[in-house]
Design a protein around this motif. Structure first.
Motif, mmCIF file in Angstrom:
data_model
loop_
_atom_site.group_PDB
_atom_site.id
_atom_site.type_symbol
_atom_site.label_atom_id
_atom_site.label_comp_id
_atom_site.label_asym_id
_atom_site.label_seq_id
_atom_site.Cartn_x
_atom_site.Cartn_y
_atom_site.Cartn_z
ATOM 1 N N VAL A 10 0.888 -1.167 0.000
ATOM 2 C CA VAL A 10 0.000 0.000 0.000
ATOM 3 C C VAL A 10 0.924 1.215 0.000
ATOM 4 O O VAL A 10 1.435 1.629 1.040
ATOM 5 C CB VAL A 10 -0.932 -0.010 1.229
ATOM 6 N N LEU A 11 1.182 1.743 -1.207
ATOM 7 C CA LEU A 11 2.149 2.829 -1.385
ATOM 8 C C LEU A 11 1.497 4.161 -1.123
ATOM 9 O O LEU A 11 0.542 4.520 -1.802
ATOM 10 C CB LEU A 11 2.649 2.869 -2.829
ATOM 11 N N LEU A 12 2.033 4.883 -0.166
ATOM 12 C CA LEU A 12 1.434 6.138 0.255
ATOM 13 C C LEU A 12 2.225 7.330 -0.257
ATOM 14 O O LEU A 12 3.454 7.318 -0.272
ATOM 15 C CB LEU A 12 1.395 6.187 1.786
ATOM 16 N N LEU A 18 -1.108 4.259 -4.385
ATOM 17 C CA LEU A 18 -0.998 3.868 -5.785
ATOM 18 C C LEU A 18 -1.873 2.658 -6.078
ATOM 19 O O LEU A 18 -1.716 1.610 -5.458
ATOM 20 C CB LEU A 18 0.460 3.554 -6.127
ATOM 21 N N ALA A 19 -2.801 2.834 -7.003
ATOM 22 C CA ALA A 19 -3.628 1.727 -7.494
ATOM 23 C C ALA A 19 -3.158 1.394 -8.904
ATOM 24 O O ALA A 19 -2.861 2.287 -9.694
ATOM 25 C CB ALA A 19 -5.107 2.125 -7.522
ATOM 26 N N THR A 83 2.330 -1.227 4.508
ATOM 27 C CA THR A 83 2.339 0.163 4.064
ATOM 28 C C THR A 83 3.775 0.508 3.714
ATOM 29 O O THR A 83 4.722 -0.036 4.288
ATOM 30 C CB THR A 83 1.814 1.127 5.151
ATOM 31 N N ALA A 84 3.935 1.401 2.736
ATOM 32 C CA ALA A 84 5.265 1.822 2.299
ATOM 33 C C ALA A 84 5.168 3.248 1.780
ATOM 34 O O ALA A 84 4.132 3.656 1.251
ATOM 35 C CB ALA A 84 5.788 0.889 1.203
ATOM 36 N N ARG A 85 6.249 3.998 1.952
ATOM 37 C CA ARG A 85 6.299 5.380 1.469
ATOM 38 C C ARG A 85 7.057 5.449 0.162
ATOM 39 O O ARG A 85 8.131 4.875 0.041
ATOM 40 C CB ARG A 85 7.030 6.273 2.470
ATOM 41 N N ALA A 86 6.489 6.185 -0.781
ATOM 42 C CA ALA A 86 7.158 6.475 -2.059
ATOM 43 C C ALA A 86 7.241 7.995 -2.137
ATOM 44 O O ALA A 86 6.328 8.638 -2.625
ATOM 45 C CB ALA A 86 6.352 5.911 -3.214
ATOM 46 N N GLU A 87 8.319 8.550 -1.573
ATOM 47 C CA GLU A 87 8.380 10.011 -1.432
ATOM 48 C C GLU A 87 8.494 10.733 -2.767
ATOM 49 O O GLU A 87 7.942 11.799 -2.941
ATOM 50 C CB GLU A 87 9.564 10.409 -0.542
#
Length: 130
Positions: A10-12, A18-19, A83-87
């Motif tokens: 679940v990229l935040l 991101l879907a 959950t994961a961050r994609a800055e």
């Protein structure tokens, strides 16, 4: 039947995630979902999150936390939700696996069609409590 292990990322980014629409080279193309993929032998869940995201959309991510576990509707996979961050960085979809990618709110995700029931459950029931 032995259940395979897989991750869901679940990229935040801000208030969106991101879907992706499943591409032509994977089973059940056309479904909208968060990024996902099989865990390779000897790989940790955290490593699988980083690798799958890089392979499918070209982003470098920081895994944050495992937040849920579920099964695919056919029972073949146990899914480990992270959950994961994609800055930063641009999404560059791998065309065989990813037909389309969009940053959406959870509400917008629930309007996409088709989606898997387990994904719907995550965004309706699990995510609001995180």
């Amino acid at each position: 039947m032995v259940q395979r292990q897989a991750i869901v990322a679940v990229l935040l980014r801000a208030d969106r995630f991101l879907a992706i629409r499943r591409g032509p080279a994977v089973p059940r193309p056309g479904y909208w979902q968060p990024l996902s993929g099989k865990i390779e032998p000897g790989e940790t869940q955290r490593e699988a999150v980083v690798r799958e995201v890089r392979e499918e959309v070209g982003l470098t991510v920081v895994p944050l936390a495992k937040v849920w576990e579920s099964e695919t509707d056919d029972g073949r996979f146990r899914l480990h939700w992270w959950t994961a961050r994609a800055e930063s960085g641009d999404v560059v979809p791998e065309p065989g696996e990813v037909g389309e990618a969009r940053w959406v709110t959870p509400e917008e995700f629930l309007l996409l069609d088709p989606v898997f029931e387990g994904d719907r459950e995550f965004f309706e029931r699990i995510l609001p409590g995180l």
